[in-house]
Design a protein around this motif. Structure first.
Motif, short mmCIF file in Angstrom:
data_model
loop_
_atom_site.label_atom_id
_atom_site.label_comp_id
_atom_site.label_asym_id
_atom_site.label_seq_id
_atom_site.Cartn_x
_atom_site.Cartn_y
_atom_site.Cartn_z
N LYS A 177 0.83 -1.21 0.00
CA LYS A 177 0.00 0.00 0.00
C LYS A 177 0.86 1.26 0.00
N VAL A 178 1.91 1.24 0.80
CA VAL A 178 2.76 2.43 0.94
C VAL A 178 3.76 2.55 -0.21
N LEU A 179 4.47 1.47 -0.52
CA LEU A 179 5.56 1.54 -1.49
C LEU A 179 5.16 1.17 -2.91
N GLY A 180 4.01 0.56 -3.05
CA GLY A 180 3.55 0.14 -4.37
C GLY A 180 3.81 -1.34 -4.60
N ASN A 181 2.84 -1.98 -5.21
CA ASN A 181 2.90 -3.41 -5.46
C ASN A 181 4.12 -3.80 -6.29
N ASP A 182 4.39 -3.07 -7.37
CA ASP A 182 5.49 -3.42 -8.26
C ASP A 182 6.83 -3.39 -7.54
N TYR A 183 7.06 -2.35 -6.75
CA TYR A 183 8.33 -2.23 -6.02
C TYR A 183 8.51 -3.39 -5.05
N VAL A 184 7.47 -3.69 -4.28
CA VAL A 184 7.56 -4.73 -3.27
C VAL A 184 7.74 -6.10 -3.92
N SER A 202 13.64 -10.53 -6.19
CA SER A 202 15.10 -10.45 -6.32
C SER A 202 15.83 -11.01 -5.10
N ALA A 203 15.11 -11.33 -4.05
CA ALA A 203 15.74 -11.91 -2.85
C ALA A 203 16.27 -13.30 -3.18
N ASP A 204 17.48 -13.56 -2.74
CA ASP A 204 18.07 -14.88 -2.92
C ASP A 204 18.20 -15.56 -1.56
N MET A 212 16.19 -11.28 5.26
CA MET A 212 16.09 -9.84 5.53
C MET A 212 14.76 -9.30 5.00
N GLN A 213 14.34 -9.74 3.81
CA GLN A 213 13.05 -9.32 3.26
C GLN A 213 11.91 -9.77 4.18
N GLU A 214 12.01 -10.97 4.70
CA GLU A 214 10.98 -11.47 5.62
C GLU A 214 10.96 -10.65 6.91
N LEU A 215 12.13 -10.35 7.45
CA LEU A 215 12.23 -9.56 8.68
C LEU A 215 11.63 -8.17 8.48
#
Length: 125
Positions: free
Chosen positions: A15-22, A28-30, A36-39
């Protein structure tokens, strides 16, 4: 990981950053960066961003000031878009950045003004 809090955070983050960015960040997380993305999604967006004592707009104002103080231009750009999504006007963003000039230093504020102008241009604000 608390899946319920993660899902709540994911919705707020989008909602805040935009669906595409998130979605791009998560794709891109490996193996190294997935945790870190989960945290960030669970703790920052699921827990802290959803506390009722401050609005998302207020949290955006705080973030813009802190990111200016820390000279984190990439995150400032991301949260500049988020600030617009959270209802901040160009004038409100300008006032936050002017305030940072006093407490964080003029060079930091000048850089933040530069980044904000990029965001305004990209979003056609």
């Amino acid at each position: 990981m608390n899946q319920e809090l993660f899902e709540k955070g994911l919705a707020t983050r989008k909602k805040v950053l935009g669906n595409d960015y998130v979605e791009a960040s998560l794709r891109s997380a490996d193996d190294f960066s997935k945790s870190m993305q989960e945290l960030v999604t669970q703790y920052c967006w699921g827990d802290v961003w959803n506390r009722p004592e401050l609005t998302h707009k207020s949290r955006s104002m705080i973030n813009l000031a802190m990111l200016t103080a820390l000279n984190r231009t990439h995150e400032l750009k991301v949260h500049g878009r988020g600030a617009i999504n959270n209802g901040m006007s160009k004038d409100e963003i300008k006032e936050v950045l002017l305030q940072t000039a006093i407490y964080c230093g003029v060079p930091a504020a000048l850089e933040s003004f530069r980044v904000a102008r990029e965001v305004f241009k990209e979003l056609e604000v």
